[in-house]
Design a protein around this motif. Sequence first.
Motif, PDB file in Angstrom:
ATOM      1  N   GLY A  63       0.855  -0.932   0.232  1.00  0.00           N
ATOM      2  CA  GLY A  63       0.056  -0.029  -0.280  1.00  0.00           C
ATOM      3  C   GLY A  63       1.281   1.198   0.075  1.00  0.00           C
ATOM      4  N   MET A  64       2.315   1.427  -0.088  1.00  0.00           N
ATOM      5  CA  MET A  64       2.944   2.047   0.308  1.00  0.00           C
ATOM      6  C   MET A  64       3.070   3.116  -1.223  1.00  0.00           C
ATOM      7  N   PRO A  65       3.278   4.294  -1.584  1.00  0.00           N
ATOM      8  CA  PRO A  65       3.639   4.668  -2.576  1.00  0.00           C
ATOM      9  C   PRO A  65       4.364   4.372  -3.377  1.00  0.00           C
ATOM     10  N   ALA A  66       4.117   4.356  -4.949  1.00  0.00           N
ATOM     11  CA  ALA A  66       6.177   3.648  -5.601  1.00  0.00           C
ATOM     12  C   ALA A  66       5.826   3.923  -6.583  1.00  0.00           C
ATOM     13  N   GLY A  67       7.269   4.571  -7.281  1.00  0.00           N
ATOM     14  CA  GLY A  67       7.784   5.603  -8.512  1.00  0.00           C
ATOM     15  C   GLY A  67       8.625   4.284  -9.614  1.00  0.00           C
ATOM     16  N   GLN A  68       8.700   5.294 -10.614  1.00  0.00           N
ATOM     17  CA  GLN A  68       9.545   4.564 -11.068  1.00  0.00           C
ATOM     18  C   GLN A  68      10.892   4.432 -11.581  1.00  0.00           C
ATOM     19  N   ASP A  69      11.661   5.213 -10.699  1.00  0.00           N
ATOM     20  CA  ASP A  69      13.281   5.095 -10.608  1.00  0.00           C
ATOM     21  C   ASP A  69      13.529   4.170  -8.949  1.00  0.00           C
ATOM     22  N   LYS A  70      13.944   2.954  -9.523  1.00  0.00           N
ATOM     23  CA  LYS A  70      14.327   2.371  -8.007  1.00  0.00           C
ATOM     24  C   LYS A  70      14.603   2.687  -7.247  1.00  0.00           C
ATOM     25  N   ASP A  71      15.636   2.918  -7.826  1.00  0.00           N
ATOM     26  CA  ASP A  71      17.238   3.512  -6.487  1.00  0.00           C
ATOM     27  C   ASP A  71      16.452   5.112  -5.753  1.00  0.00           C
ATOM     28  N   ASN A  72      15.181   5.430  -6.445  1.00  0.00           N
ATOM     29  CA  ASN A  72      14.870   6.749  -5.107  1.00  0.00           C
ATOM     30  C   ASN A  72      13.108   6.065  -5.145  1.00  0.00           C
ATOM     31  N   PRO A  73      13.502   5.024  -4.479  1.00  0.00           N
ATOM     32  CA  PRO A  73      11.631   5.385  -3.927  1.00  0.00           C
ATOM     33  C   PRO A  73      10.715   6.135  -3.421  1.00  0.00           C
ATOM     34  N   PRO A  74       9.423   6.793  -3.746  1.00  0.00           N
ATOM     35  CA  PRO A  74       8.762   7.718  -3.098  1.00  0.00           C
ATOM     36  C   PRO A  74       8.904   7.986  -1.565  1.00  0.00           C
ATOM     37  N   ALA A  75       8.598   8.533  -0.681  1.00  0.00           N
ATOM     38  CA  ALA A  75       9.217   8.722   0.540  1.00  0.00           C
ATOM     39  C   ALA A  75       7.649   7.976   0.894  1.00  0.00           C
ATOM     40  N   ALA A  76       7.430   7.066   2.647  1.00  0.00           N
ATOM     41  CA  ALA A  76       6.452   7.008   3.088  1.00  0.00           C
ATOM     42  C   ALA A  76       5.640   8.106   3.336  1.00  0.00           C
ATOM     43  N   PRO A  77       4.276   8.495   2.966  1.00  0.00           N
ATOM     44  CA  PRO A  77       3.270   9.408   3.231  1.00  0.00           C
ATOM     45  C   PRO A  77       3.743  10.026   4.912  1.00  0.00           C
ATOM     46  N   LYS A  78       3.089  10.896   5.459  1.00  0.00           N
ATOM     47  CA  LYS A  78       3.394  11.506   6.719  1.00  0.00           C
ATOM     48  C   LYS A  78       1.500  11.364   7.522  1.00  0.00           C
ATOM     49  N   ASN A  79       1.647  10.278   8.076  1.00  0.00           N
ATOM     50  CA  ASN A  79       1.111  10.394   8.885  1.00  0.00           C
ATOM     51  C   ASN A  79       0.448  11.367  10.677  1.00  0.00           C
ATOM     52  N   GLU A  80      -0.592  12.181  10.308  1.00  0.00           N
ATOM     53  CA  GLU A  80      -0.822  13.784  11.112  1.00  0.00           C
ATOM     54  C   GLU A  80      -1.892  12.551  12.272  1.00  0.00           C
ATOM     55  N   PRO A  81      -1.722  13.436  14.101  1.00  0.00           N
ATOM     56  CA  PRO A  81      -2.007  12.731  14.936  1.00  0.00           C
ATOM     57  C   PRO A  81      -3.439  14.029  14.588  1.00  0.00           C
ATOM     58  N   TYR A  82      -4.254  12.437  15.606  1.00  0.00           N
ATOM     59  CA  TYR A  82      -5.194  13.298  15.331  1.00  0.00           C
ATOM     60  C   TYR A  82      -5.458  14.581  15.932  1.00  0.00           C
ATOM     61  N   LYS A  83      -5.989  16.402  15.635  1.00  0.00           N
ATOM     62  CA  LYS A  83      -5.907  17.163  16.446  1.00  0.00           C
ATOM     63  C   LYS A  83      -7.474  17.564  16.453  1.00  0.00           C
ATOM     64  N   THR A  84      -7.533  18.246  17.832  1.00  0.00           N
ATOM     65  CA  THR A  84      -8.851  18.281  18.250  1.00  0.00           C
ATOM     66  C   THR A  84      -9.679  19.653  18.467  1.00  0.00           C
ATOM     67  N   HIS A  85     -11.024  19.890  18.596  1.00  0.00           N
ATOM     68  CA  HIS A  85     -11.241  21.545  18.231  1.00  0.00           C
ATOM     69  C   HIS A  85      -9.751  22.178  18.798  1.00  0.00           C
ATOM     70  N   LEU A  86     -10.204  21.975  20.061  1.00  0.00           N
ATOM     71  CA  LEU A  86      -8.881  22.896  21.074  1.00  0.00           C
ATOM     72  C   LEU A  86      -7.937  23.840  20.192  1.00  0.00           C
ATOM     73  N   ALA A  87      -7.667  21.825  19.682  1.00  0.00           N
ATOM     74  CA  ALA A  87      -6.321  22.258  18.865  1.00  0.00           C
ATOM     75  C   ALA A  87      -6.150  23.594  17.797  1.00  0.00           C
ATOM     76  N   TYR A  88      -6.991  23.484  17.105  1.00  0.00           N
ATOM     77  CA  TYR A  88      -6.934  23.682  16.109  1.00  0.00           C
ATOM     78  C   TYR A  88      -6.869  25.805  15.964  1.00  0.00           C
ATOM     79  N   VAL A  89      -8.598  25.778  17.420  1.00  0.00           N
ATOM     80  CA  VAL A  89      -8.273  27.090  18.004  1.00  0.00           C
ATOM     81  C   VAL A  89      -7.204  27.669  18.556  1.00  0.00           C
ATOM     82  N   LYS A  90      -6.009  26.804  19.411  1.00  0.00           N
ATOM     83  CA  LYS A  90      -4.815  27.522  19.590  1.00  0.00           C
ATOM     84  C   LYS A  90      -3.692  28.135  19.214  1.00  0.00           C
ATOM     85  N   GLU A  91      -4.351  26.841  17.545  1.00  0.00           N
ATOM     86  CA  GLU A  91      -3.225  27.627  16.558  1.00  0.00           C
ATOM     87  C   GLU A  91      -2.943  29.199  15.995  1.00  0.00           C
ATOM     88  N   ARG A  92      -4.886  29.701  15.927  1.00  0.00           N
ATOM     89  CA  ARG A  92      -5.408  30.603  15.383  1.00  0.00           C
ATOM     90  C   ARG A  92      -5.428  31.154  16.719  1.00  0.00           C
TER      91      ARG A  92
END
Length: 119
Positions: A63-92
Amino acid sequence: MVGTNSIRGSRVGSGPTGEAERGQVAPRIERSYWCSNGHESRPSFAVEGVADAPEFWDCPRCGMPAGQDKDNPPAAPKNEPYKTHLAYVKERRSDKAGADLLDEALSALRERRGTTDAP
């Protein structure tokens, strides 16, 4: 015997199967894609649409992303943790802006109640 059927195992309307009855298959070309785990996928694409072959392909094994360059395959996607409503408010808002807003709301509430003493 009632209800005998000489064409057992086929459905109504089905015809003979095979390349001659279905038409010719479009010319195809295979492209190799490699994921970061070293798996190779070889999907096939129509020759006319080779320019439209995607840059990345999902590996069917992991299920990982694959590219056409064998020596430099694409990196795994970064999973961002779930943010609460309070976390989004604190960002603003900064802590000081939040405290100022709270003081303003409390003073408006105290005015409506008719009390001016702060705890």
